[in-house]
Design a protein around this motif. Structure first.
Motif, mmCIF file in Angstrom:
data_model
loop_
_atom_site.group_PDB
_atom_site.id
_atom_site.type_symbol
_atom_site.label_atom_id
_atom_site.label_comp_id
_atom_site.label_asym_id
_atom_site.label_seq_id
_atom_site.Cartn_x
_atom_site.Cartn_y
_atom_site.Cartn_z
ATOM 1 N N LEU A 1 50.841 44.311 41.271
ATOM 2 C CA LEU A 1 50.475 43.327 42.286
ATOM 3 C C LEU A 1 48.999 42.940 42.157
ATOM 4 O O LEU A 1 48.643 41.756 42.250
ATOM 5 N N ALA A 2 48.139 43.922 41.936
ATOM 6 C CA ALA A 2 46.707 43.658 41.802
ATOM 7 C C ALA A 2 46.420 42.802 40.569
ATOM 8 O O ALA A 2 45.615 41.865 40.629
ATOM 9 N N GLN A 3 47.080 43.103 39.466
ATOM 10 C CA GLN A 3 46.867 42.314 38.250
ATOM 11 C C GLN A 3 47.235 40.852 38.477
ATOM 12 O O GLN A 3 46.522 39.940 38.036
ATOM 13 N N GLU A 4 48.343 40.625 39.162
ATOM 14 C CA GLU A 4 48.813 39.262 39.356
ATOM 15 C C GLU A 4 47.980 38.490 40.368
ATOM 16 O O GLU A 4 47.645 37.316 40.141
ATOM 17 N N THR A 5 47.636 39.118 41.474
ATOM 18 C CA THR A 5 46.988 38.382 42.561
ATOM 19 C C THR A 5 45.465 38.418 42.496
ATOM 20 O O THR A 5 44.805 37.479 42.948
ATOM 21 N N LEU A 6 44.894 39.479 41.957
ATOM 22 C CA LEU A 6 43.440 39.615 41.916
ATOM 23 C C LEU A 6 42.859 39.309 40.546
ATOM 24 O O LEU A 6 41.641 39.333 40.371
ATOM 25 N N SER A 7 43.737 39.057 39.568
ATOM 26 C CA SER A 7 43.292 38.764 38.189
ATOM 27 C C SER A 7 42.327 39.832 37.683
ATOM 28 O O SER A 7 41.225 39.535 37.199
ATOM 29 N N CYS A 8 42.729 41.083 37.838
ATOM 30 C CA CYS A 8 41.878 42.186 37.430
ATOM 31 C C CYS A 8 42.617 43.094 36.457
ATOM 32 O O CYS A 8 43.823 42.980 36.256
ATOM 33 N N LEU B 1 40.457 49.809 39.495
ATOM 34 C CA LEU B 1 40.428 48.348 39.367
ATOM 35 C C LEU B 1 39.117 47.912 38.733
ATOM 36 O O LEU B 1 38.044 48.382 39.114
ATOM 37 N N ARG B 2 39.217 46.985 37.771
ATOM 38 C CA ARG B 2 38.029 46.437 37.114
ATOM 39 C C ARG B 2 38.184 44.925 36.982
ATOM 40 O O ARG B 2 39.308 44.426 36.858
ATOM 41 N N PRO B 3 37.075 44.194 36.958
ATOM 42 C CA PRO B 3 37.166 42.757 36.666
ATOM 43 C C PRO B 3 37.805 42.554 35.296
ATOM 44 O O PRO B 3 37.581 43.340 34.376
ATOM 45 N N ARG B 4 38.556 41.501 35.154
ATOM 46 C CA ARG B 4 39.274 41.267 33.900
ATOM 47 C C ARG B 4 38.336 41.091 32.718
ATOM 48 O O ARG B 4 38.661 41.481 31.594
ATOM 49 N N GLU B 5 37.154 40.515 32.971
ATOM 50 C CA GLU B 5 36.242 40.274 31.853
ATOM 51 C C GLU B 5 35.528 41.529 31.396
ATOM 52 O O GLU B 5 34.875 41.541 30.370
ATOM 53 N N SER B 6 35.644 42.611 32.179
ATOM 54 C CA SER B 6 34.955 43.850 31.819
ATOM 55 C C SER B 6 35.619 44.505 30.624
ATOM 56 O O SER B 6 36.835 44.523 30.483
ATOM 57 N N SER B 7 34.821 45.061 29.730
ATOM 58 C CA SER B 7 35.346 45.784 28.567
ATOM 59 C C SER B 7 35.246 47.278 28.739
ATOM 60 O O SER B 7 35.518 48.043 27.827
ATOM 61 N N ASN B 8 34.795 47.741 29.932
ATOM 62 C CA ASN B 8 34.654 49.186 30.173
ATOM 63 C C ASN B 8 36.006 49.846 30.375
ATOM 64 O O ASN B 8 36.910 49.243 30.898
ATOM 65 N N SER C 1 35.432 40.656 43.528
ATOM 66 C CA SER C 1 34.946 39.280 43.474
ATOM 67 C C SER C 1 34.706 38.787 44.900
ATOM 68 O O SER C 1 35.612 38.224 45.527
ATOM 69 N N PRO C 2 33.498 39.002 45.422
ATOM 70 C CA PRO C 2 33.223 38.716 46.836
ATOM 71 C C PRO C 2 33.490 37.270 47.250
ATOM 72 O O PRO C 2 33.749 37.003 48.418
ATOM 73 N N THR C 3 33.438 36.326 46.305
ATOM 74 C CA THR C 3 33.557 34.911 46.679
ATOM 75 C C THR C 3 34.987 34.398 46.665
ATOM 76 O O THR C 3 35.246 33.272 47.069
ATOM 77 N N SER C 4 35.921 35.187 46.173
ATOM 78 C CA SER C 4 37.299 34.679 46.033
ATOM 79 C C SER C 4 38.279 35.595 46.766
ATOM 80 O O SER C 4 39.033 36.344 46.156
ATOM 81 N N GLY C 5 38.232 35.541 48.084
ATOM 82 C CA GLY C 5 39.124 36.378 48.868
ATOM 83 C C GLY C 5 40.566 35.891 48.808
ATOM 84 O O GLY C 5 40.829 34.692 48.856
ATOM 85 N N ILE C 6 41.506 36.825 48.668
ATOM 86 C CA ILE C 6 42.929 36.507 48.681
ATOM 87 C C ILE C 6 43.467 36.853 50.069
ATOM 88 O O ILE C 6 43.339 38.004 50.498
ATOM 89 N N PRO C 7 44.061 35.899 50.785
ATOM 90 C CA PRO C 7 44.580 36.220 52.124
ATOM 91 C C PRO C 7 45.629 37.327 52.063
ATOM 92 O O PRO C 7 46.434 37.387 51.123
ATOM 93 N N GLY D 1 30.435 50.850 39.825
ATOM 94 C CA GLY D 1 30.472 49.855 40.876
ATOM 95 C C GLY D 1 31.821 49.229 41.119
ATOM 96 O O GLY D 1 31.923 48.207 41.804
ATOM 97 N N TYR D 2 32.887 49.837 40.558
ATOM 98 C CA TYR D 2 34.217 49.272 40.710
ATOM 99 C C TYR D 2 35.024 50.065 41.740
ATOM 100 O O TYR D 2 34.810 51.260 41.926
ATOM 101 N N PRO D 3 35.990 49.405 42.397
ATOM 102 C CA PRO D 3 36.759 50.081 43.454
ATOM 103 C C PRO D 3 37.918 50.914 42.927
ATOM 104 O O PRO D 3 38.417 50.704 41.813
ATOM 105 N N LEU D 4 38.345 51.823 43.772
ATOM 106 C CA LEU D 4 39.444 52.736 43.486
ATOM 107 C C LEU D 4 40.409 52.696 44.660
ATOM 108 O O LEU D 4 39.985 52.734 45.818
ATOM 109 N N LEU D 5 41.702 52.588 44.388
ATOM 110 C CA LEU D 5 42.724 52.630 45.438
ATOM 111 C C LEU D 5 43.431 53.981 45.384
ATOM 112 O O LEU D 5 43.912 54.394 44.321
#
Length: 213
Positions: free
Chosen positions: A41-48, A206-213, A7-13, A72-76
């Motif tokens: 941690l990612a689920q809680e802070t990035l809502s993903c 990691l995927r956006p929460r709204e994604s069904s993939n 989510s490019p517009t909602s950066g978490i410090p 198009g989704y990231p991998l850690l």
């Protein structure tokens, strides 16, 4: 970095991420020796949505990783970091995290629809934004130099292309806690079973929460 990709517009410090990780008991100094904790941690802070990958990046997991990145989704990925930030094998003594944002595939042919050739690099094709495209045939596992991950480590200014097999092998040998850290007088959070149980052969999709993939 992964949050910015999701989510490019909602950066978490970064300070907020570390604060939450400390409050949840995931870290003491900013270290993260558990892929499962990183997922929480990612689920809680990035809502993903997160998917914990176990058993290494080879075999059936390889197709999962490649399809995920093509979408198009990231991998850690935890791995051992060499002096130039690239993957190496130090038995976990240089364990760090990298974010993978894309993939470069060496293929025999490009599907005719949904791809455009790079205007400056002949032979390099990009998926057309917003156009459904059929993924090309994946290079077979073990075929040298055919798959590269577009990856970045936090201390590096630039993305790098890493050979997939080198990343896979580095991730699969994370077994030991760094001796220098063990004797530096600081306290670290290490999961039951150590570095091997927390990191070895694991990665995080990691995927956006709204994604069904």
């Amino acid at each position: 970095m992964a949050g910015t990709l999701l989510s490019p517009t909602s950066g978490i410090p970064l300070e907020r991420l570390v604060q939450v990780a400390k409050e949840r008991g995931y870290t003491a100094q900013g270290e993260m020796f558990s892929v499962a904790d990183m997922g929480r941690l990612a689920q809680e802070t990035l809502s993903c949505q997160t998917e914990l990958l176990c058993g290494g990046l080879g075999g059936p997991n390889r197709d999962l990783v490649l399809q995920h990145l093509i979408t198009g989704y990231p991998l850690l990925i935890p791995y051992d970091e060499d002096f130039n930030h690239e993957p190496c094998q130090k038995k976990g003594h240089k364990a760090h995290w990298a974010v993978c944002a894309g993939v470069l595939l060496g293929v025999q042919s490009v599907p005719s629809l949904g791809y455009t050739e790079d205007p400056e690099l002949p032979g390099l094709f990009h998926p057309e934004p917003g156009v459904p495209c059929r993924p090309p045939s994946m290079p077979e596992e073990g075929f040298p130099g055919a798959v590269f991950l577009l990856s970045k480590q936090g201390k590096s200014w630039h993305y790098q292309l890493w050979d997939y097999d080198q990343v896979r092998d580095s991730n699969l040998q994370l077994t030991d806690f760094s001796p220098s850290r063990a004797t530096d007088g600081l306290v670290y959070v290490v999961p039951t079973g150590g570095v091997q149980a927390g990191l070895c052969g694991q990665a995080l999709l990691l995927r956006p929460r709204e994604s069904s993939n």
